[in-house]
Design a protein around this motif. Sequence first.
Motif, PDB file in Angstrom:
ATOM      1  N   GLN A  10       0.932  -1.411   0.071  1.00  0.00           N
ATOM      2  CA  GLN A  10       0.018  -0.204   0.429  1.00  0.00           C
ATOM      3  C   GLN A  10       0.582   0.954  -0.759  1.00  0.00           C
ATOM      4  O   GLN A  10       0.611   2.214  -0.733  1.00  0.00           O
ATOM      5  CB  GLN A  10      -0.468  -0.133   1.179  1.00  0.00           C
ATOM      6  N   ARG A  11       2.117   1.313   0.899  1.00  0.00           N
ATOM      7  CA  ARG A  11       2.884   2.512   0.779  1.00  0.00           C
ATOM      8  C   ARG A  11       3.910   2.248  -0.027  1.00  0.00           C
ATOM      9  O   ARG A  11       4.832   3.327  -0.626  1.00  0.00           O
ATOM     10  CB  ARG A  11       3.914   2.351   2.058  1.00  0.00           C
ATOM     11  N   ASN A  12       3.858   1.220  -1.390  1.00  0.00           N
ATOM     12  CA  ASN A  12       4.693   1.386  -2.468  1.00  0.00           C
ATOM     13  C   ASN A  12       6.185   1.777  -1.990  1.00  0.00           C
ATOM     14  O   ASN A  12       6.971   2.160  -2.858  1.00  0.00           O
ATOM     15  CB  ASN A  12       4.147   2.545  -3.666  1.00  0.00           C
ATOM     16  N   GLN A  13       6.824   1.023  -0.828  1.00  0.00           N
ATOM     17  CA  GLN A  13       7.781   0.748  -0.770  1.00  0.00           C
ATOM     18  C   GLN A  13       8.422  -0.023  -1.059  1.00  0.00           C
ATOM     19  O   GLN A  13       8.327  -1.335  -1.588  1.00  0.00           O
ATOM     20  CB  GLN A  13       7.936   0.679   0.875  1.00  0.00           C
ATOM     21  N   LEU A  14       9.820  -0.315  -0.983  1.00  0.00           N
ATOM     22  CA  LEU A  14      10.406  -1.332  -0.915  1.00  0.00           C
ATOM     23  C   LEU A  14      11.284  -1.500  -0.139  1.00  0.00           C
ATOM     24  O   LEU A  14      11.677  -1.536   0.742  1.00  0.00           O
ATOM     25  CB  LEU A  14      12.337  -0.368  -2.204  1.00  0.00           C
ATOM     26  N   VAL A  15      11.338  -2.986  -0.066  1.00  0.00           N
ATOM     27  CA  VAL A  15      11.910  -4.064   1.352  1.00  0.00           C
ATOM     28  C   VAL A  15      12.873  -4.789   0.611  1.00  0.00           C
ATOM     29  O   VAL A  15      13.301  -5.519  -0.286  1.00  0.00           O
ATOM     30  CB  VAL A  15      10.714  -4.787   1.637  1.00  0.00           C
ATOM     31  N   PRO A  64      12.246  -2.410   5.279  1.00  0.00           N
ATOM     32  CA  PRO A  64      11.829  -1.562   4.273  1.00  0.00           C
ATOM     33  C   PRO A  64      12.761  -0.987   3.981  1.00  0.00           C
ATOM     34  O   PRO A  64      13.854  -0.120   5.160  1.00  0.00           O
ATOM     35  CB  PRO A  64      11.114  -0.171   5.388  1.00  0.00           C
ATOM     36  N   VAL A  65      13.314  -0.386   2.937  1.00  0.00           N
ATOM     37  CA  VAL A  65      14.407   0.171   3.029  1.00  0.00           C
ATOM     38  C   VAL A  65      14.738   1.589   2.774  1.00  0.00           C
ATOM     39  O   VAL A  65      13.473   2.256   2.077  1.00  0.00           O
ATOM     40  CB  VAL A  65      14.759   0.297   0.574  1.00  0.00           C
ATOM     41  N   ILE A  66      15.033   2.679   3.460  1.00  0.00           N
ATOM     42  CA  ILE A  66      15.114   4.079   3.538  1.00  0.00           C
ATOM     43  C   ILE A  66      15.132   4.576   2.989  1.00  0.00           C
ATOM     44  O   ILE A  66      16.060   4.388   1.963  1.00  0.00           O
ATOM     45  CB  ILE A  66      15.815   4.612   4.883  1.00  0.00           C
ATOM     46  N   ARG A  67      14.433   5.889   2.771  1.00  0.00           N
ATOM     47  CA  ARG A  67      15.333   7.153   1.006  1.00  0.00           C
ATOM     48  C   ARG A  67      16.999   7.141   1.088  1.00  0.00           C
ATOM     49  O   ARG A  67      17.233   7.057   0.383  1.00  0.00           O
ATOM     50  CB  ARG A  67      14.206   7.840   1.617  1.00  0.00           C
ATOM     51  N   LYS A  68      17.828   7.679   2.151  1.00  0.00           N
ATOM     52  CA  LYS A  68      18.738   8.279   2.294  1.00  0.00           C
ATOM     53  C   LYS A  68      19.452   6.743   2.081  1.00  0.00           C
ATOM     54  O   LYS A  68      20.609   6.764   0.740  1.00  0.00           O
ATOM     55  CB  LYS A  68      19.139   7.782   3.936  1.00  0.00           C
ATOM     56  N   GLU A  69      19.455   5.432   2.585  1.00  0.00           N
ATOM     57  CA  GLU A  69      19.794   4.388   2.052  1.00  0.00           C
ATOM     58  C   GLU A  69      19.599   4.245   0.240  1.00  0.00           C
ATOM     59  O   GLU A  69      20.519   3.887  -0.549  1.00  0.00           O
ATOM     60  CB  GLU A  69      19.647   3.264   2.632  1.00  0.00           C
TER      61      GLU A  69
END
Length: 73
Positions: A10-15, A64-69
């Motif tokens: 739902q959050r369209n997040q990379l993990v 979850p992959v954080i944006r900075k990473e």
Amino acid sequence: MKGQLLKVMQRNQLVDMMYIAKNGEITKRRIKVTKVSDDKFNAYCFLKHANRVFCIDNVLALVPVIRKEREVI
């Protein structure tokens, strides 16, 4: 785990996922979840550069992959 997969989708997040295959091999994969069903889920796997189907019971961990990473890569 299914709830966590739904939230990520739902959050369209990379993990980053630790996954154990049927043959017992453990792999770390970066994925983007596209569909979740009862016992399986579809995701784009950046390791294999392809859409894959995974068994929810074989997922060992999701991070979850954080944006900075993501920007460093």
